[in-house]
Design an enzyme around this catalytic site. Structure first.
Site, PDB file in Angstrom:
ATOM      1  CB  CYS A   4      -0.618   0.094   1.291  1.00  0.00           C
ATOM      2  SG  CYS A   4      -1.547   1.643   1.197  1.00  0.00           S
ATOM      3  CB  CYS A   7       0.774   1.287   4.778  1.00  0.00           C
ATOM      4  SG  CYS A   7      -0.468   1.543   5.178  1.00  0.00           S
ATOM      5  CG  ASP A  30      -2.815  14.476  -4.965  1.00  0.00           C
ATOM      6  OD1 ASP A  30      -3.143  13.845  -4.802  1.00  0.00           O
ATOM      7  OD2 ASP A  30      -2.270  14.354  -6.254  1.00  0.00           O
ATOM      8  CG  ASN A  84     -12.718   9.784  -5.757  1.00  0.00           C
ATOM      9  OD1 ASN A  84     -13.696  10.110  -5.648  1.00  0.00           O
ATOM     10  ND2 ASN A  84     -11.158   9.815  -6.180  1.00  0.00           N
ATOM     11  N   GLY A  90     -13.125   6.123  -9.317  1.00  0.00           N
ATOM     12  CA  GLY A  90     -12.252   6.556  -9.576  1.00  0.00           C
ATOM     13  C   GLY A  90     -10.785   6.358  -7.971  1.00  0.00           C
ATOM     14  CB  THR A  92      -5.962   5.478  -8.207  1.00  0.00           C
ATOM     15  OG1 THR A  92      -5.940   5.926  -7.242  1.00  0.00           O
ATOM     16  CG2 THR A  92      -7.058   5.678  -9.550  1.00  0.00           C
ATOM     17  CG  HIS A  95      -4.362   3.871   3.141  1.00  0.00           C
ATOM     18  ND1 HIS A  95      -3.541   3.019   4.237  1.00  0.00           N
ATOM     19  CD2 HIS A  95      -4.459   5.085   4.041  1.00  0.00           C
ATOM     20  CE1 HIS A  95      -3.572   3.583   4.879  1.00  0.00           C
ATOM     21  NE2 HIS A  95      -4.482   4.739   5.289  1.00  0.00           N
ATOM     22  CG  HIS A  97      -7.241   9.073   0.258  1.00  0.00           C
ATOM     23  ND1 HIS A  97      -7.109   8.180  -0.867  1.00  0.00           N
ATOM     24  CD2 HIS A  97      -7.877   9.358  -1.178  1.00  0.00           C
ATOM     25  CE1 HIS A  97      -8.024   7.402  -1.685  1.00  0.00           C
ATOM     26  NE2 HIS A  97      -7.363   8.777  -2.489  1.00  0.00           N
ATOM     27  CG  HIS A  99      -8.698  14.091  -2.855  1.00  0.00           C
ATOM     28  ND1 HIS A  99      -7.653  13.713  -3.376  1.00  0.00           N
ATOM     29  CD2 HIS A  99      -8.833  12.700  -2.773  1.00  0.00           C
ATOM     30  CE1 HIS A  99      -7.107  12.364  -4.249  1.00  0.00           C
ATOM     31  NE2 HIS A  99      -8.540  11.750  -3.508  1.00  0.00           N
TER      32      HIS A  99
HETATM   33  P1  5GP Z   1      -7.972   8.847  -5.849  1.00  0.00           P
HETATM   34  O1  5GP Z   1      -7.929   8.856  -7.039  1.00  0.00           O
HETATM   35  O2  5GP Z   1      -7.807   7.316  -5.087  1.00  0.00           O
HETATM   36  O3  5GP Z   1      -8.576   9.265  -5.025  1.00  0.00           O
HETATM   37  O4  5GP Z   1      -6.445   9.331  -4.911  1.00  0.00           O
HETATM   38  C1  5GP Z   1      -5.162   9.193  -4.740  1.00  0.00           C
HETATM   39  C2  5GP Z   1      -4.456  10.409  -5.170  1.00  0.00           C
HETATM   40  O5  5GP Z   1      -3.265   9.736  -3.751  1.00  0.00           O
HETATM   41  C3  5GP Z   1      -4.388  11.169  -5.967  1.00  0.00           C
HETATM   42  O6  5GP Z   1      -4.562  12.074  -6.291  1.00  0.00           O
HETATM   43  C4  5GP Z   1      -2.663  10.943  -6.795  1.00  0.00           C
HETATM   44  O7  5GP Z   1      -2.104  11.802  -6.940  1.00  0.00           O
HETATM   45  C5  5GP Z   1      -2.119  10.734  -5.085  1.00  0.00           C
HETATM   46  N1  5GP Z   1      -0.513  10.073  -4.796  1.00  0.00           N
HETATM   47  C6  5GP Z   1      -0.539   8.903  -5.938  1.00  0.00           C
HETATM   48  N2  5GP Z   1       0.505   8.001  -5.068  1.00  0.00           N
HETATM   49  C7  5GP Z   1       1.465   9.254  -4.301  1.00  0.00           C
HETATM   50  C8  5GP Z   1       2.459   9.091  -4.008  1.00  0.00           C
HETATM   51  O8  5GP Z   1       3.033   8.727  -3.929  1.00  0.00           O
HETATM   52  N3  5GP Z   1       3.043  10.749  -3.477  1.00  0.00           N
HETATM   53  C9  5GP Z   1       1.252  11.654  -3.161  1.00  0.00           C
HETATM   54  N4  5GP Z   1       2.052  12.642  -2.745  1.00  0.00           N
HETATM   55  N5  5GP Z   1       0.280  11.266  -3.965  1.00  0.00           N
HETATM   56  C10 5GP Z   1       0.290  10.553  -4.383  1.00  0.00           C
HETATM   57 ZN    ZN Z   2      -2.558   1.063   3.986  1.00  0.00          ZN
END
Ligand code: 5GP
Ligand code: ZN
Length: 111
Positions: A4, A7, A30, A84, A90, A92, A95, A97, A99
């Site tokens: 993850c 994590c 982000d 999300n 969407g 990705t 874990h 989170h 925004h």
């Molecule tokens: P989701 O699309 O799952 O709601 O958001 C995941 C977010 O995590 C995305 O906006 C992506 O840019 C961010 N993200 C993914 N990997 C990393 C990382 O290694 N570091 C940081 N700072 N953000 C990440």
């Molecule tokens: Zn995690």
């Protein structure tokens, strides 16, 4: 949790630009910002999404969001909080989170 990415950020295996941390929560910028200020807020305990979140965790996250908004001085002009959950949203990173998006007038389109 192994494999993850968030994590790994919590464990400092992957660096991040941390903006807030306490015993239960980590918040960082982000890597691919969708607004001038784009912060990701996560619980340190791994859970996949809001579907697994207990109310104490959700409360703790929103207390942190409140502090971060003041710290980043976005409390007066405003900000958006998004989470999300699952494929159609969407999500990705699996874990939980939230925004925080701020720093300019945000697009009204949310779907
Ligand atoms: P989701 O699309 O799952 O709601 O958001 C995941 C977010 O995590 C995305 O906006 C992506 O840019 C961010 N993200 C993914 N990997 C990393 C990382 O290694 N570091 C940081 N700072 N953000 C990440
Ligand atoms: Zn995690």
């Amino acid at each position: 949790m192994e494999d993850c990415i968030f994590c790994k950020i919590i464990n400092r295996e992957i660096p991040s630009d941390t903006v807030y941390e306490d015993e239960n929560i980590l918040a960082f910028r982000d890597i691919n910002p969708q607004a001038p200020i784009h912060i990701v807020v996560i619980p340190k305990k791994h859970m996949t999404s809001v579907l697994e979140a207990d109310k104490e965790t959700i409360g703790t996250i929103f207390e942190a969001i409140n502090k971060i908004a003041k710290q980043e001085k976005i409390d007066e002009k405003g900000f958006r909080v998004i989470t999300n959950c699952g494929e159609n949203a969407g999500q990705t990173v699996k874990h939980l989170h939230f925004h925080i998006l701020a720093g300019s007038k945000l697009n009204e389109k949310i779907c």
